[in-house]
Design an enzyme around this catalytic site. Structure first.
Site, mmCIF file in Angstrom:
data_model
loop_
_atom_site.group_PDB
_atom_site.id
_atom_site.type_symbol
_atom_site.label_atom_id
_atom_site.label_comp_id
_atom_site.label_asym_id
_atom_site.label_seq_id
_atom_site.Cartn_x
_atom_site.Cartn_y
_atom_site.Cartn_z
ATOM 1 N N GLU A 212 -13.586 -7.181 3.826
ATOM 2 C CA GLU A 212 -12.748 -7.254 5.020
ATOM 3 C C GLU A 212 -12.689 -7.034 6.539
ATOM 4 O O GLU A 212 -12.804 -6.470 6.974
ATOM 5 C CB GLU A 212 -10.939 -6.170 5.097
ATOM 6 C CG GLU A 212 -10.740 -6.305 4.011
ATOM 7 C CD GLU A 212 -9.218 -5.523 4.065
ATOM 8 O OE1 GLU A 212 -9.279 -5.453 5.053
ATOM 9 O OE2 GLU A 212 -8.266 -5.505 2.468
ATOM 10 N N ASP B 3 -15.337 -3.112 -2.478
ATOM 11 C CA ASP B 3 -14.060 -2.244 -2.141
ATOM 12 C C ASP B 3 -13.445 -3.196 -3.802
ATOM 13 O O ASP B 3 -12.692 -4.454 -3.797
ATOM 14 C CB ASP B 3 -13.567 -2.845 -1.848
ATOM 15 C CG ASP B 3 -11.669 -2.833 -1.930
ATOM 16 O OD1 ASP B 3 -11.143 -2.052 -3.372
ATOM 17 O OD2 ASP B 3 -10.347 -2.953 -1.476
ATOM 18 N N ASN C 217 -11.004 -2.378 -6.168
ATOM 19 C CA ASN C 217 -9.312 -2.438 -6.091
ATOM 20 C C ASN C 217 -9.153 -2.252 -7.480
ATOM 21 O O ASN C 217 -8.123 -2.268 -8.204
ATOM 22 C CB ASN C 217 -8.692 -3.621 -6.363
ATOM 23 C CG ASN C 217 -8.260 -3.722 -4.287
ATOM 24 O OD1 ASN C 217 -7.851 -2.545 -3.409
ATOM 25 N ND2 ASN C 217 -8.692 -4.751 -4.108
#
Length: 655
Positions: A397, A542, A544
């Protein structure tokens, strides 16, 4: 009669200079006031009195130094010269020429590199004629005003004639005039001398220069200030930096003899040296309320270019106090030895997501609005990352502007270099310590593009095509995989495959994450087995996915059955059950923490650093913040933590 205004020019001492004037940072002109801050007048500076105008331009590089008669003779000619800066890059059709005229105006010219020198000199002569005319007109005006104030008429005899003749303009190289039919690209050599009338300019071709220079808008006490630098023909390590802080009117610094206060009648504030001459400056609490100034001179190890100065827009503000990562930094005070690889994986929360109305009111309503602002969060992110002294940093991100404007300047100043891969609105960044690794190659992919066009994934795509609805959903996702192959700088036989990703986020997207992970592992196998046989893998991201999901089961166990519940994570309509396997022996280096993501409505472990157990082992895991630290401000992000995720940090060791 007008009284000449005295100007003080000073040059900071620069360690290691060999005395050649062409290598010295330019002098800094300072209007002389009745009182000058004593900290400016120090043993680290030399001074020169001069009058403004043409004489000042000729003498701007001269220094009052004690030299032998022979040295003085040698340097006198150089000191009498102005500076003409030429920028000439082979890939560009034009070169630029920059110099100051007799009237004080600065000329910037663009000329074709293939143009004959004579045309460029003719254009310079035209500009110089205009400058001479301005000087003559100014002299005449001053003379008329002087006569008028004296009340007496003056005869015209002996007056100076108007400057109507074009000045002689010549270019010399090694004391010989350069022929006018020589092309510009060959004529303007470093060390040549440009003569305009009776003024001589030393030509400096492609000296180090700043193409960009910027300070962050938001500066906090206790947080490193990392200026954004763009350098041409130079490098930061060979450049000179000097930091100043503002002294407000009436505030006397120790040792200034009250001069700061006494100068208030003539200036609003003065600048004093902080004593820091490094690229990064960390303001202290005493700097709160004061602005900062950076004076920097670009260099390349052989010479210096023109200096630049910039001041902070806003004063230093107070920091937030203790941050969630402060205690963690106690474990990472030093860079690890060569046999270790300190690795960080961190979703830093993209500004494009943090600044939505949904984020402010629904996702993070507990977070103070100012703490969601990018300028504020960047300070925390920079301090947190630089404090880990990591060898590898994999970030998710990452806004493109954050990468170039914030992360690169900050981490580069601490010895790391980075690569970026855009996803859609944000992307992935991988940084590596330059003293330990060099980048060999990059092998980034978009999952959807790889599935559609790369033969490596033909079998997986055929299985997925059995459920067109599921296939459509998978191919709509924009997730990417970033792969960097790094080589040890101390042992060329050691290479490593560093993978970084951010899988699809939706809670019902379990089967999509399984497909994405299968695609990632096939591509990683291709790089680490086919292209670079036998190199170990570090896979950060990440994902998730909590430890109970099919994705995690697949990575750790090497397979996932076709009847795993995640294949129907979005209902039976999209079920695309298939059996998957991979050849790696992977482990979560940081284990399975209770959570790596903690927001108001959810907390769980979503981030991992997967390592190749055949070649790497875990030396230590840096403890995560305590639950009390995480929940001090209810949840994440907060005024003391810049993201809704927590960084994973561990020290790995080659087996």
């Amino acid at each position: 009669m007008l009284t000449p205004r005295l100007v003080l020019a000073c040059r900071p001492e620069v360690p290691g200079l060999n005395g050649s004037c062409s290598c010295l940072p330019p002098l800094l002109p300072l209007d002389l006031k009745p009182a000058v801050s004593g900290s400016l007048i120090s043993s680290a500076a030399r001074f020169m009195w001069r009058l403004p105008g043409r004489a000042a331009l000729r003498g701007v590089r001269s220094l009052v130094e004690q030299r032998s008669p022979a040295e003085a003779t040698t340097h006198e000619a150089v000191r009498a010269m102005e500076r003409a800066v030429v920028r000439c890059v082979p890939s560009e059709p034009k070169l630029s020429l920059s110099f100051a005229l007799a009237d004080g105006s600065h000329k910037n010219m663009q000329r074709d590199q293939s143009e004959p020198l004579g045309r460029a000199l003719s254009r310079i002569a035209t500009n110089a004629l205009k400058g001479h005319a301005k000087v003559a007109a100014a002299k005449k005006s001053r003379k008329n005003r002087a006569h008028s104030s004296g009340g007496a008429a003056c005869a015209a005899t002996g007056s100076e004639p108007a400057a109507t003749c074009e000045p002689v303009v010549k270019l010399y190289y090694r004391e010989e005039a350069v022929a006018e039919d020589v092309l510009n690209v060959d004529a303007w050599q470093d060390g040549a001398v440009l003569q305009i009338g009776d003024v001589k300019y030393k030509v400096e071709r492609n000296p180090p220069a700043f193409t960009e220079l910027q300070l962050p808008r938001y500066i906090m006490a206790g947080f490193p200030v990392c200026p954004k630098l763009g350098l041409e023909f130079g490098d930061p390590a060979s450049s000179v930096f000097r930091w100043y802080k503002e002294v407000k009117p009436g505030a006397a610094e120790p040792g200034d003899g009250g001069l700061a206060s006494s100068s208030h009648s003539l200036q609003s504030s003065v600048w004093i040296e902080t004593g820091v001459d490094e690229r990064v400056y960390t303001p202290c609490n005493a700097d709160i309320g004061l602005r900062l100034k950076l004076h920097c001179t670009p260099g390349n190890g052989q010479r210096f270019g023109p200096s630049r100065e910039l001041e902070s827009v806003c004063p230093v503000e107070a920091g937030p106090g203790t941050c969630t990562f402060d205690h963690r930094h106690l474990y990472t005070k030093k860079v690890t030895e060569d046999s270790f690889i300190r690795t960080v994986s961190y979703n830093i929360l993209a500004d494009t997501y943090a600044q939505t109305e949904f984020s402010r009111t629904v996702l993070y309503p507990y977070c103070a609005p100012y703490a969601l602002e990018l300028d504020y969060r960047q300070n925390l992110i920079q301090k947190e990352l630089t404090g880990y002294n990591a060898d590898l940093i994999c970030l998710q991100e990452v806004d493109r502007a954050v990468f170039s404007d914030s992360l690169v300047p900050a981490l580069e100043a601490f010895g790391l270099e980075g690569v970026f891969r855009i996803k859609q609105h944000e992307g992935l960044a991988t940084f590596y310590r330059k003293s330990k690794f060099r980048l060999v190659s990059q092998h980034d992919i978009s999952f959807q593009e790889a599935l559609k066009s790369d033969p490596l994934h033909k079998e997986l795509l055929e299985k997925l095509a059995l459920n067109p609805l599921a296939q459509e959903k998978v191919l709509q996702r924009s997730s990417v995989l970033q792969i960097s192959v790094l080589q040890s700088t101390t042992d060329s036989s050691k290479k490593i495959c560093v993978a970084n990703t951010h899988l699809y986020w939706h809670p019902k997207g379990g089967y999509i994450r399984l497909i994405q992970m299968a695609t990632a592992l096939v591509h990683i196998r291709h790089v680490s087995c086919d292209l670079y046989p036998g190199i170990p893998v570090i896979f950060c991201g990440d994902f998730n996915s909590t430890p109970s999901t099919g994705m995690y089961h697949f990575v750790i166990n090497g397979s996932v059955p076709e009847d795993h519940e995640d294949w129907a994570s979005n209902g039976e309509e999209e079920r695309c059950g298939m059996s998957l396997t991979h050849c790696f022996k992977l482990k979560s280096a940081c284990g399975e923490p209770a959570y790596t993501n903690y927001v108001g409505g959810f907390h769980g472990c979503l981030d991992y650093i997967f390592i190749d157990l055949n070649a790497l082992e875990v030396e230590q895991v840096i403890p995560l913040p305590s639950h009390e630290e995480v929940t001090t401000h209810q949840a994440l992000p907060s005024v003391s933590h810049p993201s809704d995720h927590i960084a994973l940090v561990c020290d790995l060791k080659w087996k």
